[in-house]
Design a protein around this motif. Structure first.
Motif, short mmCIF file in Angstrom:
data_model
loop_
_atom_site.label_atom_id
_atom_site.label_comp_id
_atom_site.label_asym_id
_atom_site.label_seq_id
_atom_site.Cartn_x
_atom_site.Cartn_y
_atom_site.Cartn_z
N ASN A 83 -48.73 -47.11 22.78
CA ASN A 83 -47.51 -46.44 22.35
C ASN A 83 -46.36 -46.78 23.29
O ASN A 83 -46.56 -47.09 24.45
N VAL A 84 -45.18 -46.75 22.73
CA VAL A 84 -43.95 -46.87 23.51
C VAL A 84 -43.14 -45.64 23.14
O VAL A 84 -42.88 -45.39 21.96
N SER A 85 -42.77 -44.85 24.13
CA SER A 85 -42.11 -43.58 23.87
C SER A 85 -40.78 -43.48 24.60
O SER A 85 -40.61 -44.05 25.68
N LEU A 86 -39.86 -42.75 24.02
CA LEU A 86 -38.62 -42.38 24.69
C LEU A 86 -38.80 -40.94 25.15
O LEU A 86 -39.07 -40.04 24.34
N ILE A 87 -38.68 -40.72 26.45
CA ILE A 87 -38.90 -39.42 27.05
C ILE A 87 -37.57 -38.87 27.55
O ILE A 87 -36.88 -39.53 28.33
N GLU A 88 -37.21 -37.68 27.07
CA GLU A 88 -36.02 -37.01 27.59
C GLU A 88 -36.46 -36.13 28.75
O GLU A 88 -37.22 -35.18 28.57
N MET A 89 -36.00 -36.47 29.93
CA MET A 89 -36.40 -35.74 31.13
C MET A 89 -35.62 -34.43 31.24
O MET A 89 -34.54 -34.29 30.67
N SER A 139 -43.24 -36.46 18.56
CA SER A 139 -41.97 -35.93 19.06
C SER A 139 -42.13 -34.45 19.36
O SER A 139 -42.75 -33.72 18.59
N GLY A 140 -41.57 -34.02 20.48
CA GLY A 140 -41.64 -32.63 20.87
C GLY A 140 -42.76 -32.32 21.85
O GLY A 140 -42.79 -31.24 22.44
N ASP A 141 -43.69 -33.26 22.05
CA ASP A 141 -44.77 -33.04 23.02
C ASP A 141 -44.19 -33.02 24.42
O ASP A 141 -43.35 -33.84 24.77
N ARG A 142 -44.68 -32.10 25.25
CA ARG A 142 -44.23 -32.03 26.64
C ARG A 142 -45.11 -32.95 27.48
O ARG A 142 -46.32 -32.99 27.31
N VAL A 143 -44.49 -33.68 28.40
CA VAL A 143 -45.20 -34.64 29.24
C VAL A 143 -44.80 -34.48 30.69
O VAL A 143 -43.76 -33.89 31.00
N SER A 202 -47.20 -39.31 35.38
CA SER A 202 -48.53 -39.51 35.93
C SER A 202 -48.41 -40.23 37.27
O SER A 202 -47.37 -40.79 37.60
N THR A 203 -49.47 -40.24 38.02
CA THR A 203 -49.45 -40.97 39.29
C THR A 203 -49.66 -42.45 39.06
O THR A 203 -49.49 -43.25 39.95
N ALA A 204 -50.03 -42.81 37.82
CA ALA A 204 -50.26 -44.23 37.49
C ALA A 204 -48.95 -44.87 37.04
O ALA A 204 -48.00 -44.20 36.68
N LYS A 205 -48.93 -46.20 37.07
CA LYS A 205 -47.79 -46.96 36.62
C LYS A 205 -48.32 -48.12 35.79
O LYS A 205 -49.33 -48.71 36.15
N ASP A 206 -47.67 -48.44 34.69
CA ASP A 206 -48.09 -49.55 33.86
C ASP A 206 -48.06 -50.83 34.69
O ASP A 206 -46.99 -51.25 35.14
N PRO A 207 -49.22 -51.47 34.93
CA PRO A 207 -49.26 -52.62 35.82
C PRO A 207 -48.56 -53.86 35.27
O PRO A 207 -48.07 -54.68 36.03
N VAL A 208 -48.47 -53.99 33.95
CA VAL A 208 -47.86 -55.18 33.36
C VAL A 208 -46.36 -55.02 33.19
O VAL A 208 -45.58 -55.87 33.60
N ARG A 209 -45.93 -53.91 32.62
CA ARG A 209 -44.52 -53.73 32.30
C ARG A 209 -43.74 -52.98 33.37
O ARG A 209 -42.53 -52.96 33.35
N GLY A 210 -44.42 -52.30 34.28
CA GLY A 210 -43.75 -51.58 35.34
C GLY A 210 -43.03 -50.32 34.86
O GLY A 210 -42.23 -49.76 35.59
N GLU A 211 -43.31 -49.89 33.63
CA GLU A 211 -42.68 -48.69 33.10
C GLU A 211 -43.42 -47.45 33.57
O GLU A 211 -44.61 -47.50 33.87
N PRO A 212 -42.74 -46.32 33.60
CA PRO A 212 -43.42 -45.07 33.97
C PRO A 212 -44.50 -44.71 32.94
O PRO A 212 -44.36 -45.00 31.76
N VAL A 213 -45.56 -44.09 33.42
CA VAL A 213 -46.65 -43.65 32.55
C VAL A 213 -46.70 -42.12 32.63
O VAL A 213 -46.67 -41.55 33.73
N PHE A 214 -46.76 -41.48 31.48
CA PHE A 214 -46.77 -40.03 31.40
C PHE A 214 -48.09 -39.54 30.82
O PHE A 214 -48.82 -40.30 30.18
N GLN A 215 -48.39 -38.26 31.04
CA GLN A 215 -49.54 -37.64 30.42
C GLN A 215 -49.08 -36.35 29.76
O GLN A 215 -48.10 -35.74 30.19
N LEU A 216 -49.79 -35.94 28.71
CA LEU A 216 -49.44 -34.71 28.02
C LEU A 216 -49.66 -33.52 28.94
O LEU A 216 -50.65 -33.46 29.66
N VAL A 217 -48.71 -32.57 28.93
CA VAL A 217 -48.82 -31.39 29.78
C VAL A 217 -49.89 -30.46 29.23
O VAL A 217 -50.74 -29.96 29.94
#
Length: 137
Positions: free
Chosen positions: A82-88, A107-111, A114-129
């Protein structure tokens, strides 16, 4: 003419903004910018999108946000992701990946960051709250 006073040292702090920042050995945070003129929060920008100001200060995000849009991508990877747009919570939007089955991110899920980072793209990785209640699915 009014000139906003600020030291050169405080203005150059925002140079590395918009990346994952390791403040402590076991914590990661998203670094974003806030315009000193109008207070708009933004991610990885050179100018404020509202007032076009260039005086941006760097701040650390708490890492909590809400999924605004998520899509499943099947190309350039062996499995669907998945590729998501996250509103912080601070008001800026960042593109990243939410861990879990791609079909289960909505849409609407709270995230939370995560302590992990996507190793290939360098984008932030989130987890569901928390697991959302979906009575109609």
């Amino acid at each position: 003419m009014y000139h906003h006073s600020g030291s050169v040292a405080s203005q150059t702090v925002g140079f590395a903004a918009g990346v994952l920042d390791r403040a402590a050995p076991d914590t990661e945070a998203i670094v974003f910018q806030r315009c000193t003129w109008c207070g708009t929060a933004m991610y990885h920008r050179l100018l404020c999108p509202v007032c076009q100001g260039s005086e941006l200060r760097t701040e650390r995000s708490e890492g909590v946000g809400t999924v605004r849009h998520s899509t499943v991508v099947h190309r350039n990877s062996p499995a669907a992701r998945n590729v998501s747009l996250i509103e912080m919570a601070e008001g800026f939007v960042v593109r990243g990946r939410v861990m879990g089955p791609p079909i289960g991110i909505h849409s609407g899920d709270r995230v939370r960051l995560s302590t992990a980072k996507d190793p290939v793209r360098g984008e932030p990785v989130f987890q569901l709250v928390d697991e959302p209640y979906r009575a109609w699915t």
